[in-house]
Design a protein around this motif. Structure first.
Motif, PDB file in Angstrom:
ATOM      1  N   THR A  83       0.843  -1.202   0.000  1.00 52.51           N
ATOM      2  CA  THR A  83       0.000   0.000   0.000  1.00 52.51           C
ATOM      3  C   THR A  83       0.875   1.248   0.000  1.00 52.51           C
ATOM      4  OG1 THR A  83      -0.046  -0.193   2.411  1.00 52.51           O
ATOM      5  CG2 THR A  83      -1.925  -1.072   1.233  1.00 52.51           C
ATOM      6  N   VAL A 135     -11.311   5.984  -8.501  1.00 51.21           N
ATOM      7  CA  VAL A 135     -12.399   5.120  -8.008  1.00 51.21           C
ATOM      8  C   VAL A 135     -13.395   5.971  -7.225  1.00 51.21           C
ATOM      9  CG1 VAL A 135     -12.974   3.228  -6.430  1.00 51.21           C
ATOM     10  CG2 VAL A 135     -10.985   3.018  -7.946  1.00 51.21           C
ATOM     11  N   SER A 175     -15.840   7.947  -9.210  1.00 51.35           N
ATOM     12  CA  SER A 175     -16.895   7.194  -9.907  1.00 51.35           C
ATOM     13  C   SER A 175     -18.026   6.766  -8.973  1.00 51.35           C
ATOM     14  CB  SER A 175     -16.315   5.907 -10.512  1.00 51.35           C
ATOM     15  OG  SER A 175     -15.200   6.202 -11.291  1.00 51.35           O
ATOM     16  N   LEU A 176     -17.756   6.742  -7.681  1.00 51.27           N
ATOM     17  CA  LEU A 176     -18.714   6.156  -6.756  1.00 51.27           C
ATOM     18  C   LEU A 176     -20.045   6.907  -6.632  1.00 51.27           C
ATOM     19  CD1 LEU A 176     -16.181   5.014  -4.032  1.00 51.27           C
ATOM     20  CD2 LEU A 176     -17.678   3.506  -5.330  1.00 51.27           C
ATOM     21  N   PHE A 207     -23.096   5.324  -4.537  1.00 53.09           N
ATOM     22  CA  PHE A 207     -22.349   5.009  -3.322  1.00 53.09           C
ATOM     23  C   PHE A 207     -21.714   6.263  -2.731  1.00 53.09           C
ATOM     24  CE2 PHE A 207     -22.196   1.063  -5.837  1.00 53.09           C
ATOM     25  CZ  PHE A 207     -22.873   0.236  -4.970  1.00 53.09           C
ATOM     26  N   ASN A 223     -21.688   7.118   0.203  1.00 51.50           N
ATOM     27  CA  ASN A 223     -21.186   6.865   1.561  1.00 51.50           C
ATOM     28  C   ASN A 223     -19.864   6.103   1.594  1.00 51.50           C
ATOM     29  OD1 ASN A 223     -22.525   4.667   0.444  1.00 51.50           O
ATOM     30  ND2 ASN A 223     -22.953   3.789   2.449  1.00 51.50           N
ATOM     31  N   VAL A 224     -19.250   5.938   0.431  1.00 55.52           N
ATOM     32  CA  VAL A 224     -17.958   5.239   0.380  1.00 55.52           C
ATOM     33  C   VAL A 224     -16.855   6.266   0.149  1.00 55.52           C
ATOM     34  CG1 VAL A 224     -16.606   3.453  -0.789  1.00 55.52           C
ATOM     35  CG2 VAL A 224     -19.078   3.163  -0.534  1.00 55.52           C
ATOM     36  N   SER A 225     -15.806   6.209   0.964  1.00 53.87           N
ATOM     37  CA  SER A 225     -14.726   7.193   0.846  1.00 53.87           C
ATOM     38  C   SER A 225     -13.391   6.554   1.228  1.00 53.87           C
ATOM     39  CB  SER A 225     -15.022   8.382   1.759  1.00 53.87           C
ATOM     40  OG  SER A 225     -15.065   7.919   3.097  1.00 53.87           O
ATOM     41  N   GLY A 226     -12.356   7.359   1.232  1.00 53.27           N
ATOM     42  CA  GLY A 226     -11.041   6.868   1.672  1.00 53.27           C
ATOM     43  C   GLY A 226     -10.530   5.704   0.857  1.00 53.27           C
ATOM     44  N   VAL A 227     -10.703   5.774  -0.454  1.00 52.97           N
ATOM     45  CA  VAL A 227     -10.292   4.662  -1.306  1.00 52.97           C
ATOM     46  C   VAL A 227      -8.789   4.751  -1.609  1.00 52.97           C
ATOM     47  CG1 VAL A 227     -10.679   3.461  -3.495  1.00 52.97           C
ATOM     48  CG2 VAL A 227     -12.578   4.658  -2.363  1.00 52.97           C
ATOM     49  N   HIS A 228      -8.092   3.661  -1.383  1.00 52.98           N
ATOM     50  CA  HIS A 228      -6.664   3.606  -1.694  1.00 52.98           C
ATOM     51  C   HIS A 228      -6.382   2.314  -2.435  1.00 52.98           C
ATOM     52  CE1 HIS A 228      -5.580   7.118   0.634  1.00 52.98           C
ATOM     53  NE2 HIS A 228      -6.463   6.712   1.530  1.00 52.98           N
ATOM     54  N   VAL A 229      -5.696   2.441  -3.550  1.00 57.04           N
ATOM     55  CA  VAL A 229      -5.427   1.271  -4.382  1.00 57.04           C
ATOM     56  C   VAL A 229      -3.961   0.875  -4.244  1.00 57.04           C
ATOM     57  CG1 VAL A 229      -5.446   0.356  -6.738  1.00 57.04           C
ATOM     58  CG2 VAL A 229      -7.242   1.923  -5.993  1.00 57.04           C
ATOM     59  N   GLY A 230      -3.735  -0.405  -3.995  1.00 55.71           N
ATOM     60  CA  GLY A 230      -2.371  -0.919  -3.893  1.00 55.71           C
ATOM     61  C   GLY A 230      -2.253  -2.238  -4.630  1.00 55.71           C
ATOM     62  N   ARG A 231      -1.235  -3.013  -4.304  1.00 55.12           N
ATOM     63  CA  ARG A 231      -1.036  -4.291  -4.975  1.00 55.12           C
ATOM     64  C   ARG A 231      -1.204  -5.455  -4.009  1.00 55.12           C
ATOM     65  NH1 ARG A 231       2.897  -1.374  -6.601  1.00 55.12           N
ATOM     66  NH2 ARG A 231       4.556  -2.486  -5.541  1.00 55.12           N
ATOM     67  N   GLY A 265      -2.033  -9.004  -8.102  1.00 50.21           N
ATOM     68  CA  GLY A 265      -3.383  -8.461  -8.254  1.00 50.21           C
ATOM     69  C   GLY A 265      -3.458  -7.097  -7.609  1.00 50.21           C
ATOM     70  N   ARG A 266      -4.680  -6.658  -7.327  1.00 51.56           N
ATOM     71  CA  ARG A 266      -4.847  -5.345  -6.708  1.00 51.56           C
ATOM     72  C   ARG A 266      -5.399  -5.460  -5.302  1.00 51.56           C
ATOM     73  NH1 ARG A 266      -6.869  -4.807 -11.452  1.00 51.56           N
ATOM     74  NH2 ARG A 266      -9.028  -4.607 -10.811  1.00 51.56           N
ATOM     75  N   HIS A 267      -5.057  -4.470  -4.502  1.00 45.78           N
ATOM     76  CA  HIS A 267      -5.554  -4.363  -3.130  1.00 45.78           C
ATOM     77  C   HIS A 267      -6.228  -3.002  -3.022  1.00 45.78           C
ATOM     78  CE1 HIS A 267      -4.851  -2.691   0.957  1.00 45.78           C
ATOM     79  NE2 HIS A 267      -5.344  -3.843   1.320  1.00 45.78           N
ATOM     80  N   ARG A 302      -8.451  -0.507  -0.399  1.00 46.47           N
ATOM     81  CA  ARG A 302      -9.017  -0.290   0.931  1.00 46.47           C
ATOM     82  C   ARG A 302     -10.030   0.826   0.802  1.00 46.47           C
ATOM     83  NH1 ARG A 302      -9.176   3.623   3.719  1.00 46.47           N
ATOM     84  NH2 ARG A 302      -9.094   3.289   5.937  1.00 46.47           N
ATOM     85  N   ASP A 321     -13.495   3.003   3.019  1.00 52.93           N
ATOM     86  CA  ASP A 321     -14.321   3.243   4.203  1.00 52.93           C
ATOM     87  C   ASP A 321     -15.769   3.348   3.769  1.00 52.93           C
ATOM     88  OD1 ASP A 321     -12.086   3.534   5.893  1.00 52.93           O
ATOM     89  OD2 ASP A 321     -11.854   5.622   5.274  1.00 52.93           O
TER      90      ASP A 321
END
Lengths: 88, 88
Positions: free
Chosen positions: A10, A23, A26-27, A32, A34-42, B41-43, B45, B47
């Protein structure tokens, strides 16, 4: 014995995360708000052949640190997911 | 209440995984000849603000299916990682 691990890589907190922002943008249009704090990792899964779990786990830590992550901008976490053959 | 989830998106078995192959190809030179079966792949996270965990989990499933993964070539798995405020 074969041990299967998963490594989650991350971005360190505070760094720009354009994939996560894309991401998040687009929510709301999908309903959506009510969805927040999106972080993309591997996510990396790998099998390690070793005589015991501690040795395998130490190797995975080293692989994650040296090859799978960039320590300047990323953190990683190791999950052990399964033992492929027999009890650990 | 805010619930934090992690979504792990992985390629379906049998599909070509060039990132995984690239990692595998680097391992022997680093002294890790016993590491194999690497899949990248992807991860993600995120809220979710919801009144209860079941609602939040259902929303995350839908976000993962519709936005975070490509159901033709990928599988996903949801982990709940924490409740940000108070007990669940």
């Amino acid at each position: 014995m074969t041990f299967t691990f998963e490594v989650l890589v991350t971005l360190k907190p505070g760094l720009a995360d354009p994939q996560g922002k894309a991401v998040e943008a687009s929510l709301p249009a999908m309903g959506f708000a009510n969805v927040s704090g999106v972080h993309v990792g591997r996510h990396v899964r790998l099998d390690v052949e070793a005589t015991n779990e501690a040795t395998a786990a130490a190797q995975v830590e080293e692989v994650a640190r040296r090859l799978l992550s960039n320590p300047v901008i990323e953190d990683f976490r190791v999950l052990q997911s399964a033992t492929a053959d027999g009890a650990a």
